[in-house]
Each structure stands twice: as structure tokens, then as C-alpha cells.
Design a protein around this motif. Sequence first.
Motif, short mmCIF file in Angstrom:
data_model
loop_
_atom_site.label_atom_id
_atom_site.label_comp_id
_atom_site.label_asym_id
_atom_site.label_seq_id
_atom_site.Cartn_x
_atom_site.Cartn_y
_atom_site.Cartn_z
N GLY A 212 -12.96 1.42 -9.82
CA GLY A 212 -12.85 0.12 -9.18
C GLY A 212 -11.46 -0.47 -9.22
N THR B 18 -8.43 0.78 -3.84
CA THR B 18 -9.25 0.95 -2.63
C THR B 18 -8.42 1.66 -1.58
OG1 THR B 18 -8.56 -1.20 -1.73
CG2 THR B 18 -10.57 -1.17 -3.07
N ALA C 109 -7.19 -2.68 -5.97
CA ALA C 109 -8.38 -3.50 -5.76
C ALA C 109 -8.17 -4.85 -6.43
CB ALA C 109 -9.61 -2.81 -6.34
N GLU D 18 -10.30 5.02 -7.98
CA GLU D 18 -11.23 4.38 -7.05
C GLU D 18 -12.61 4.27 -7.67
OE1 GLU D 18 -12.24 4.71 -2.30
OE2 GLU D 18 -12.19 6.57 -3.47
N TRP E 44 -3.50 3.48 0.29
CA TRP E 44 -4.12 3.05 -0.97
C TRP E 44 -3.48 1.76 -1.44
CZ3 TRP E 44 -8.17 5.75 -3.18
CH2 TRP E 44 -8.44 7.01 -2.62
N SER F 298 0.86 -1.18 0.00
CA SER F 298 0.00 0.00 0.00
C SER F 298 0.90 1.23 0.00
CB SER F 298 -0.93 0.02 1.22
OG SER F 298 -0.18 0.14 2.42
#
Length: 215
Positions: free
Chosen positions: A51, A54, A73, A48, A70, A23
Motif C-alpha cells: 500500500g 500506486t 500512495a 504496491e 509509479w 512519478s
Amino acid sequence: MQRVEELSDTKRRIIERLKRLESATATGLAAEFGLTDTALRQHLDALEDAGMVTRSIAEPTGRGRPPVHWQLAPAAAGAFPDRHGELSVDLITSMRSTLGDKALDRVIAARADRQAAGYALALGDTKDVAVRVRRLADLRSDEGYLAEVAPDGDAYILIEHHCPIRDAAAACGALCSAELDAFQRALGPDVTVTRTQHVLAGDRRCAYRVEAAAS
């Protein structure tokens, strides 16, 4: 979902960087890319919304707001190059050349047996043909075939608008025959399943007519 190569340069760099990290914070990414925090966050917000990333809130460690981290995804995996189709074709070709057509046919038949058994279990023991066909369509959609059912008089048409195994099926037509057989066995002996459209024959989709079997 957009492919990585279809993204703007900055969004592509963000996605590729997050692919390499567990992340990252917007501030850290902004410093790395030479952007302001505000500009970087705008890119992250857009990703985001698409999609592809996340956010998660880190545990507070003192005063002030906890940092937002962050990460990619799960769905973003589909944005990167995928060689499953090429691998499937290579495996089919290698199996055919090494073990022969009969061995390949046995493998495909074993797959069809598992498919038929799994579908039959999911369809249940309902006598309603419409319910069975719609349940099969749902199962196929879950597998990526974008399936739906259309009534056709006393029959039903199972339509598949996408073929996720097209490359493999083009290399080995027995896959399509085996799937047709799996449909027939799963739906039961009281119906007849006939393919009416076939992508590999030049049609835009695959379609199957399901009707009551002749008594």
C-alpha cells in the motif's frame, strides 16, 4: 505500515526517490539505481502490495504500450518521520508558559465544545443507547483510537485500544478530562459516562462505562 527506516535499502531508496518526484517509470528508476527492470519492478510490486505506491498508465503517444508511472500512495506519508506529537507538546508548553493555565484551559474547553457538538450531530436523535455508543466508537476509530464496544450487563463499555494524542495528553491531563466531558454531552443526559481504564494511569487502554443515568 512499515516505517521508511524499516525497509530494505533498495525499497527505502525507491520510496525516498518517489517522495521527491511526481512519478517515475520502473525503467527510469532501474537506470538510476543500477538495477535491471525486472528487479526494480519486483520491488515496486512488493511496495504496491504494502500500500505504499500506486501505478498509473500514461496516455498513449504512439505505437507500443503506454508507459506505467509509479507514485507514492497517500498512505505512504505515514511511513516518514512524524513530529506531530512533539509539536503538540511544544505548543501546549509554550501556551502554558506564555498565556497561563487559565488560557490553556479555555482553549481545551473550546475544543471539547466542538467535539461534543460534532459527535452529537453524528449520533443523531436515536433513543437507543447501544446505537449511540457504537456510532461514537465508529467516530473515534475514524480518529485513530481503534475503538470498540462491549456489552456489560445493562451497560456498555467503550474501549479505545490506541491513543493518537498520548504525548499531548501526558503534557496536559485536561485533554483527557475534556474528552470525557465531550462523551457525556454527546451521548446525552439519559446516560452516565465513567472512565474505568486510563492509559496515562498505567492501563493498556482507555475504557468508558456507559450506563443509564439514575432517575
